[in-house]
Design a protein around this motif. Structure first.
Motif, mmCIF file in Angstrom:
data_model
loop_
_atom_site.group_PDB
_atom_site.id
_atom_site.type_symbol
_atom_site.label_atom_id
_atom_site.label_comp_id
_atom_site.label_asym_id
_atom_site.label_seq_id
_atom_site.Cartn_x
_atom_site.Cartn_y
_atom_site.Cartn_z
ATOM 1 N N GLU A 180 0.825 -1.212 0.000
ATOM 2 C CA GLU A 180 0.000 0.000 0.000
ATOM 3 C C GLU A 180 0.857 1.259 0.000
ATOM 4 O O GLU A 180 0.453 2.298 -0.519
ATOM 5 C CB GLU A 180 -0.933 0.004 1.217
ATOM 6 N N LEU A 194 1.542 2.629 -3.446
ATOM 7 C CA LEU A 194 0.447 3.437 -3.982
ATOM 8 C C LEU A 194 0.415 4.822 -3.329
ATOM 9 O O LEU A 194 0.348 5.853 -3.999
ATOM 10 C CB LEU A 194 -0.865 2.685 -3.705
ATOM 11 N N LEU A 195 0.505 4.832 -2.002
ATOM 12 C CA LEU A 195 0.463 6.109 -1.281
ATOM 13 C C LEU A 195 1.675 6.967 -1.650
ATOM 14 O O LEU A 195 1.573 8.192 -1.769
ATOM 15 C CB LEU A 195 0.412 5.863 0.232
ATOM 16 N N ARG A 225 1.044 8.617 -5.003
ATOM 17 C CA ARG A 225 0.100 9.729 -4.848
ATOM 18 C C ARG A 225 0.812 10.945 -4.262
ATOM 19 O O ARG A 225 0.651 12.064 -4.744
ATOM 20 C CB ARG A 225 -1.053 9.312 -3.919
ATOM 21 N N ARG A 241 -13.860 9.931 -8.265
ATOM 22 C CA ARG A 241 -14.415 8.575 -8.255
ATOM 23 C C ARG A 241 -15.886 8.620 -8.647
ATOM 24 O O ARG A 241 -16.758 8.837 -7.806
ATOM 25 C CB ARG A 241 -14.238 7.948 -6.870
ATOM 26 N N ARG A 270 -12.412 13.143 -3.808
ATOM 27 C CA ARG A 270 -11.729 12.789 -2.550
ATOM 28 C C ARG A 270 -10.346 13.445 -2.506
ATOM 29 O O ARG A 270 -9.581 13.308 -3.457
ATOM 30 C CB ARG A 270 -11.606 11.253 -2.500
ATOM 31 N N TYR A 329 -4.274 10.082 6.524
ATOM 32 C CA TYR A 329 -3.377 9.124 5.869
ATOM 33 C C TYR A 329 -1.914 9.564 5.959
ATOM 34 O O TYR A 329 -1.026 8.730 5.935
ATOM 35 C CB TYR A 329 -3.733 8.989 4.387
ATOM 36 N N ASP A 383 -12.355 7.534 1.129
ATOM 37 C CA ASP A 383 -12.021 6.117 0.937
ATOM 38 C C ASP A 383 -13.238 5.262 1.259
ATOM 39 O O ASP A 383 -13.636 4.382 0.486
ATOM 40 C CB ASP A 383 -10.842 5.750 1.849
#
Ligand code: IPM
Ligand code: MG
Length: 360
Positions: free
Chosen positions: A89, A92-93, A96, A106, A134, A141, A247
């Motif tokens: 994960e 991915l973070l 971003r 989304r 979002r 996060y 999320d």
């Protein structure tokens, strides 16, 4: 000049679904789109090869790309990693955060052909068309301090929920502009009855609304928003919210449309560079079996064409191809029901490809 697209299949079903989306990208190139594709490793795949979920080489390629197509990351194989920084994960973070992809779009759109696949009654969801905006690079996060430590003889875990006015304002503007292009209604979701950070959020949204007199702004607490999404989802046009609430609400909104396997997403920075990925995860339980639905990833390619490459006609052509295939009654396992034809991941991808090519 050719535009560069970095494909990051990732883990679990990621490689199968991106393979189908790449077929469509290649068909776009055949149709005259000037693109070059590269491939890289991220998530568990990055960790296995380079001991890093976001290898330096992948990050460099990502920075140089106009757009990124990402499959999914994560799986039980890496869940036991003690170092949270090595978890898939984080790949991915990290993408971003490093690319500053703060604006996550989304859409939850119900294809009329799938009304039956929704767990809600057709009259509640028919015609559903919501856009969730979002915030993606801030909030709880990423807030500091964070960690797990020993305090007075027991372990405590802690995270920090923080937003600056500037962060709220830039995501707010994305959302107001989105509402202007749609039906002019924006609902900002917060927890301003409890959390100071979202009191500020609400204040900033209120202030911004003066710049967008054509948009009707409303506010809703996140618990109520969760309820309203399953009670009467069609009341929403655009929803704007922070990273964690977004999320959670986007998974709920996704399921209204029949399957999370249908929903694409775009994550954009201020330069229009974007990462495109399905909203669903890596689904390790069904990986490699041809059961995964590639449509969310294929529709993510359509979003890439629309938001980064400015090729609206090609985006619409892909979306029409998906509609045609659903009209033909083809369904992957997640959206199949009596009277439809169950197909594999690759069969679905090939059918979309054929329907795409059939339009001139
Ligand atoms: C999403 C996912 C990610 C998130 C995970 C995989 C880190 O759930 O994109 O919604 O929480 O943002
Ligand atoms: Mg999620």
């Amino acid at each position: 000049m050719s535009r560069k697209i970095l494909v990051l299949p990732g883990d679990g079903i990621g490689p199968e679904i991106t393979a189908e989306a790449v077929k469509i990208l290649n068909a776009c190139r055949d149709a005259g789109l000037d693109i070059v594709l590269e491939e890289g490793l991220v998530g568990g795949a990055g960790f296995d090869a380079f001991d890093e979920p976001l290898p330096a080489e992948t990050l460099d390629m990502a920075k140089a790309a106009d757009a990124i197509l990402l499959g999914a990351v994560g799986g039980p194989k890496w869940d036991k990693l003690e170092d949270i920084g090595k978890r898939p994960e984080k790949g991915l973070l990290g993408l971003r955060k490093n690319l500053n992809l703060f604006g996550n779009l989304r859409p939850a759109l119900l294809y009329p052909q799938l009304a039956e696949a929704s767990s809600l009654k057709p009259e509640v969801v028919s015609g559903l068309d919501i856009m969730i905006v979002r915030e993606l690079t801030g909030g709880i996060y990423f807030g500091q301090p964070r960690g797990i430590e020993e305090r007075d003889g027991q372990r405590v875990g802690f995270n920090t929920y923080v937003y600056s006015e500037a962060e709220i304002e830039r995501i707010g503007r994305v959302a107001f502009e989105m509402a202007q292009k749609r039906n002019g209604r924006l609902c900002s979701v917060d927890k301003a009855n409890v959390l100071e950070v979202t009191m500020l959020w609400r204040e900033v949204m209120e202030r911004l609304s003066a710049d967008y007199p054509d948009v009707e702004l409303s506010h809703m607490y996140v618990d109520n928003a969760a309820m309203q999404l399953v009670r009467a989802p069609k009341q929403f046009d655009v929803i704007v919210t922070g990273n964690m609430f977004g999320d959670i609400l986007s998974d709920a909104a996704a399921m209204l449309t029949g399957s999370i396997g249908m929903l694409p997403s775009a994550s954009l920075n201020e330069n229009g560079q974007g990462m495109y990925e399905p909203c669903h995860g890596s689904a390790p339980d069904i990986a490699g079996q041809g059961l995964a639905n590639p449509l969310a990833t294929i529709l993510s390619v359509a979003m890439m064409l629309r938001y980064t490459l400015n090729e609206t006609a090609l985006a619409e052509r892909i979306e029409r191809a998906v509609g045609n295939v659903l009209d033909q009654g083809l369904r992957t396992a997640d959206i199949a029901y009596a009277g439809t034809r169950k197909v594999t991941t690759a069969e679905m991808g090939d059918a979309v490809l054929e329907a795409f090519r059939a339009q001139r």
